[in-house]
Design a protein around this motif. Structure first.
Motif, short mmCIF file in Angstrom:
data_model
loop_
_atom_site.label_atom_id
_atom_site.label_comp_id
_atom_site.label_asym_id
_atom_site.label_seq_id
_atom_site.Cartn_x
_atom_site.Cartn_y
_atom_site.Cartn_z
N ALA A 414 0.81 -1.20 0.03
CA ALA A 414 0.01 -0.14 0.16
C ALA A 414 0.96 1.24 0.03
O ALA A 414 0.95 2.28 -0.55
CB ALA A 414 -0.96 -0.03 1.26
N PRO A 432 -2.05 0.84 8.36
CA PRO A 432 -2.35 1.53 6.93
C PRO A 432 -3.56 2.78 7.11
O PRO A 432 -4.13 2.59 7.99
CB PRO A 432 -2.87 0.55 6.07
CG PRO A 432 -2.71 -0.77 6.67
CD PRO A 432 -2.63 -0.51 8.23
N LEU A 435 -5.97 3.53 2.10
CA LEU A 435 -5.58 2.33 1.12
C LEU A 435 -6.16 3.19 -0.23
O LEU A 435 -7.01 3.87 -0.24
CB LEU A 435 -6.20 0.99 1.42
CG LEU A 435 -5.73 0.28 2.61
CD1 LEU A 435 -6.46 -0.95 2.97
CD2 LEU A 435 -4.30 0.18 2.65
N TRP A 439 -9.03 -1.00 -2.71
CA TRP A 439 -8.44 -1.92 -1.74
C TRP A 439 -9.11 -2.11 -0.42
O TRP A 439 -9.55 -0.94 -0.01
CB TRP A 439 -6.89 -1.30 -1.39
CG TRP A 439 -5.92 -1.37 -2.73
CD1 TRP A 439 -5.98 -1.04 -3.82
CD2 TRP A 439 -4.38 -1.71 -2.53
NE1 TRP A 439 -4.91 -1.07 -4.58
CE2 TRP A 439 -3.89 -1.60 -3.83
CE3 TRP A 439 -3.72 -2.17 -1.63
CZ2 TRP A 439 -2.51 -1.95 -3.97
CZ3 TRP A 439 -2.15 -2.32 -1.73
CH2 TRP A 439 -1.69 -2.18 -2.87
N GLY A 441 -8.10 -3.80 3.51
CA GLY A 441 -7.13 -4.45 4.31
C GLY A 441 -7.82 -5.62 5.08
O GLY A 441 -8.94 -5.49 5.43
#
Ligand SMILES: [Zn+2]
Lengths: 973, 97
Positions: A414, A432, A435, A439, A441
């Motif tokens: 990422a 993160p 993103l 995307w 996660g």
């Protein structure tokens, strides 16, 4: 020597024993072992030396996070000079060697450096070797650095490159990734799941964890089975996603293996519509004096060696943690029959459930303490433990220490897309933030979580990524109850290793902070923290947290360094794939290739396969080239010039269009006539030369040099489209439509006549620089009378498919006359005798028409042309420019590259006044001739100069280019 | 990886198939002889070096060979707009000489 194979356990195939050698000594392992686990099973604990101090290094990690154990490995298919032992699967007959540390890692001469360790601090090289010149020290220092030695005899591992695309890319085949894939295949999506392991499953397969009170491995296996039965999912194991790029493009490296090793590397470029990032996390070490001793390893690595490979890296384990997760290593060790001396926990009050679990297996837990130092010389033999609040130190004997300092989510991919990870103080990890588009996660990459939470997060991510409602789910904020402990509270900072590969210690970070390198990017470059082959997976976060502490800042304000692809090392051979040697580019053959072959041509690939010279009567190259040159000067030579550029420019505006590209005036070029000129870029620098033919007012043939044929066609087309789209003109490259044979020499006209042209070729009508088209040799052809050799010369063009017939006929005509085929080398030397320039060789990136004697031509042209205005700029008009001149050397051999000395007394090293651009021996003149770019050369005709060439100095005379036949009598014949 | 749909052949072209042609709309001074040294060298060398949406030229090199203009974000590489040159020049043909 403390590792051994456990009696039972692990996922290795104990029925399949494999033999391998380590530094020549035969050892055994099992199918499913990595080189690292097999070496541990054989009691090997030191396999490498650290970069700077040559300290002994063992196995600190069990996968891509391992910073130290880089080995040289040869399998049946190839050789890797330095590869992470924990990432190479063992195969029968594998040859494993220590990569650096001479003569062996166990006894390293470089260890003599250690007493001087105090002096090799951060920035040492920058500070020490700058006077008088870094280059003086470079060769010596280079010998002591680097990883491994390349084996020049090893053939590269086979590699290929493929393109692929998919609907949803699931990166990571652990619990979260599998759960996501499971949900996605039920919904009918096109799924690709990628994992760097040999099989899907990840840590849950060997960590001994439970999931909703069931065995996690059983859950994993059931998912893997379901996936293998589905037809809308592709599985790539042994594959690493190495980079993420805009547009959801990814690069992947797949290692395809069999019993002999990695038989193929496949570099994949993948486009994904949606992405589930389930890359998980790696464990962080704890930082204390002696933490780099062999025997100290990550707690997760200890679990993995025991659980996946059935090896015991130690016989008596101590565990040092600041969170709950590390306790797993104590449980795994106990179950495997390894003594557990103690769990040392920095927290005052760990959860009662943990304490109960430890008490059930009779493992003492020491709370509110830290490891003050690991004790040992070449291997840990005890740890000193001290209350965090200060107090008496207690020594705990052990031959292995598992450390667990929390988790670092693997957010790299990422971050390649510009995502900046943010620090979550609750879980003490960088997670993160936003993103990239498309995307989601899943699992531990989003922050530490328990296994059942990972499964739920995978399912939720799958629903989210395909656009279902956000099934927001509660995740524990700090599931492993971490209490940050970035470094030992006291002790020698020079013994606290942050980066194990590059020997970056807390002392180095302190020094950097003192000297003002307080940005993480500066810290990294000044200390080399995180610049090893592990890219700082285990060291970066500790390093920046320690920097934050030293500079009185919050970790969140320090931030991380920039993540760039690739995520792991990618062999250049994999990127090249099969585009090497003959597959590097498509070979181009002359229309009459076979005829040349039969005539003994020695080919050279210059974009086309062209005859360099012809082997006849056993002559060597020099003799053959001389004979070929003599044939042209005395009788006739045949040269295949088919690659010479041919671009047709047609239309009512063709003349005006072509005129804008050339320095010479094309407006006055009459039909049937040819003009030589050069083409410039807008900065006034020559980038091609060639001849322009006016066929009629609506059709011109632009003839660039062979190497520039495609470039010039693209250049004309670009201007036509983007600047002058209103011009009524079409540009058509027709180079390969025509076979072109040049006939050069005093007997050229006689030969041309024998081809029965249906037009007059007598010298007064078909004069030099003229063009005719008509029937010739029975074909519709085009004939240009131009000369590259200084002789009477015709270029006969016929449709490419008739090239062989034409050449065969010409050979039959010329043989009785003493004619012969002429290769590229003789051709170029003939032109050099005549002094014609070769763009790119006799011009460079600064040469303008004014520098080659075409200033008059440029000045006379009334209209504009590309680059004209730049010739009026002061730099183009300056007197001290390098100008193209001829050279003659009556005594000695002139060679390309010789430097022109400023004056009689100059002695190298010294500034020079230019260089020799072309040179050869002229058989016609009996001495060496050449061309050179010399400052103010045009005004130095007749001067004798000194040339420095590879240690020798020789005298040359400056002349006008082309001392052969200066009055062009042969050319005009 | 930059992917641009060619406005002439209507295919997605990857950056490997494309040729980059630098900033678009750099105006060539006409007549060049009338331009000052400064104007001319600005034309030769000075570019906006935009951080953000940048108009630039690309060519469908491995495809149809046509040049076109693209509005690309230089940080995210997002392609916001693709313009055919012939649209731009549709009604302003300059004749031959
Ligand atoms: Zn196209």
């Amino acid at each position: 020597m403390s590792g051994r194979r456990l009696q039972t356990g692990g996922l290795v195939d104990r029925t399949k024993e494999l033999r391998f050698t380590f530094n020549g000594k035969t050892m055994t392992g099992y199918a499913g072992d990595t080189v690292a686990s097999a070496l541990i099973a054989n009691g090997v604990d030191i396999v490498a030396r650290s970069f700077k101090y040559h300290r002994p290094r063992g196995f600190f990690g069990a996968g891509c996070e391992d910073p130290s154990a880089m080995l040289a490995v040869r399998d049946q298919y190839g050789f890797d000079a330095a590869i992470r032992a924990a990432e190479v699967y063992l195969t029968e007959g594998m040859d494993v060697r220590t990569s650096r540390g001479f003569p062996s890692a166990a006894f390293d001469l470089g260890v003599l450096i250690q007493p001087f360790a105090r002096f090799i601090k951060a920035g040492f090289y920058y500070k020490t070797f700058k006077w008088p010149n870094w280059r003086w020290f470079e060769p010596v220092i280079k010998r002591t650095t680097g990883f491994g030695d390349i084996d020049p005899t090893a053939s590269p591992r086979p590699a290929e490159r493929v393109h692929a695309r998919c609907g949803v890319l699931v990166i990571g085949g652990g619990a979260a990734g599998l759960s996501a894939a499971d949900t996605l295949i039920d919904a009918g999506h096109d799924v690709l799941i990628v994992d760097e392991g040999r099989s899907l499953g990840g840590a849950a397969l060997w960590s001994g964890q439970r999931m909703d009170d069931k065995d996690a491995a059983a859950w994993i296996n059931a998912r893997v089975e379901r996936i293998s039965g589905a037809d809308n999912i592709r599985v790539l194991t042994d594959t690493v996603v190495t980079g993420a790029y805009e547009g959801n493009f990814f690069t992947l490296l797949q290692s395809i293996s069999d019993d002999g090793g990695v038989r193929l590397l496949r570099h994949i470029k993948l486009k994904a519509e949606k992405v589930i990032l389930a890359t998980g996390a790696v464990e962080r070490p704890l930082v204390f004096p002696g933490n780099d001793l062999p025997g100290v390893m990550l707690a997760s690595a200890a679990c993995r060696y025991i659980g996946q490979f059935g090896v015991a890296p130690m016989s008596c384990l101590a565990v040092f943690v600041n969170n709950d997760a590390g306790y797993r290593s104590a449980i795994a060790a106990h179950r495997a029959g390894i003594d557990v001396a103690a769990v040392i926990d920095v927290r005052d009050t760990p959860a009662q459930t943990l304490l109960d679990e430890m008490s059930a297996i009779r493992v003492p837990v020491m709370t509110g303490l830290e490891v003050a130092a690991a004790i040992g010389e070449r291997h840990v033999r005890a740890v000193d433990v001290r209350p965090l609040a200060g107090g008496r130190t207690v020594r705990v004997a052990c031959d292995g220490l598992a450390v667990s300092g929390g988790e670092t989510p693997l957010v790299h991919l990422a971050a390649h897309r510009g995502m900046k990870p943010v620090y979550d103080p609750e879980s003490a990890s960088f997670v993160p933030s936003n993103l990239p588009d498309g995307w989601v996660g899943a699992g531990a990459v989003t922050g530490p979580l328990k296994l059942d939470e990972a499964v739920r997060s995978g399912d939720a991510a799958a629903r989210l990524v395909v656009g279902e409602e956000d099934p927001t789910q509660a995740k524990s904020a700090n599931p492993y109850n971490i209490q940050p402990h970035w470094r030992a509270t006291t002790g020698d900072p020079a013994k606290m290793f942050v980066d194990h590969q590059h020997d970056v210690t807390v002392a180095d970070i302190e020094l950097a902070a003192r000297e003002g390198y307080v940005s993480v990017e500066h810290l990294k470059r000044y200390t080399t923290l995180g610049m090893g082959t592990d890219q700082g997976r285990t060291s970066n976060i500790n390093g920046l947290a320690i920097l934050a502490g030293l500079t009185g800042r919050e970790i969140v304000d320090v931030g991380t360094t920039t993540f760039r692809p690739p995520y792991t090392a990618v062999p250049m051979a994999a990127i090249a794939g099969n585009r090497v040697k003959t597959f590097y580019r498509a070979a181009r053959y002359l229309p009459a290739h076979e005829t040349h072959e039969n005539a003994g041509a020695v080919f050279e690939d210059v974009g086309w396969m062209r005859p360099d010279w012809y082997r006849m009567n056993g002559e060597d190259r020099e003799a053959a080239v001389a004979t070929e040159m003599a044939a042209v000067r005395s009788a006739v030579g045949l040269f295949d010039g088919s690659p010479l550029g041919k671009i047709e420019v047609a239309g009512p505006d063709a003349r005006a269009f072509v005129d804008r590209f050339y320095v010479s005036n094309i407006m006055t070029l009459k039909p049937g006539r040819i003009r030589y000129s050069v083409m410039l870029h807008e900065d006034g620098v020559i980038f091609d030369d060639g001849v322009v033919t006016c066929v009629d007012d609506n059709l011109f043939i632009v003839g660039p040099s062979s190497g520039n044929a495609d470039t010039v066609a693209a250049w004309l087309e670009r201007w036509r489209q983007t600047e002058w789209p209103g011009m009524r003109v079409a540009v058509a490259p027709v180079t390969s439509n025509w076979a072109s044979i040049a006939i050069a020499g005093p007997k050229a006209r006689e030969v041309l006549a024998a081809l029965d042209p249906d037009f007059s070729i007598s010298g007064d009508v078909f004069s030099h620089m003229s063009y005719r088209q008509g029937r010739i040799a029975g074909f519709d052809g085009r004939v240009s009378r131009v000369s590259f050799t200084g002789e009477l010369q015709y270029e006969v063009n016929v449709p490419a498919r008739h090239g062989k017939t034409l050449l065969t006929r010409l050979l039959n005509i010329t043989q009785p006359m003493g004619g012969r085929l002429v290769g590229l080398e003789a051709w170029l030397r003939l032109r050099l005798e005549k002094g014609y320039l070769h763009v790119g060789a006799d011009t460079n990136g600064r040469t303008t028409p004014l520098d080659i004697g075409m200033g008059g031509v440029a000045a006379k042209k009334p209209g504009d042309f590309i680059g004209k205005r730049s010739l009026a700029l002061s730099y183009a008009q300056s007197e001290n420019r390098e100008q193209l001149v001829g050279l003659t050397v009556k005594a000695g051999a002139l060679r390309v590259g010789g430097r022109i000395l400023m004056d009689e007394v100059a002695t190298p090293p010294c500034p020079t006044a230019g260089y020799v651009t072309s040179a050869c021996y002229s058989p016609s003149l009996g001495y060496y001739v050449g061309l050179a770019l010399i400052e103010n050369g045009a005004n130095r005709m007749g001067e004798t100069i000194k040339i420095f060439d590879r240690g020798q100095v020789l005298a040359a005379e400056i002349c006008r280019p082309g001392p052969f036949d200066p009055d062009n009598e042969r050319l005009m014949a | 990886m930059i992917v641009i749909k060619c406005p002439s052949c209507h295919e997605d072209r990857h950056e490997e198939e494309l040729e980059y042609g630098g900033e678009a709309d750099v105006v060539r001074p006409t007549p060049p002889d009338g331009a000052s040294d400064e104007t001319w060298t600005d034309y030769l060398f000075m570019r906006t070096n935009t951080k953000g949406v940048h108009y630039e030229q690309w060519c469908c090199r491995a495809g149809c060979g046509q040049w076109f203009k693209v509005a690309r974000h230089t940080v995210s590489h997002e392609v916001a707009e693709v313009i055919r040159y012939e649209d731009r020049f549709a009604y302003q043909k300059e004749g031959g000489e």
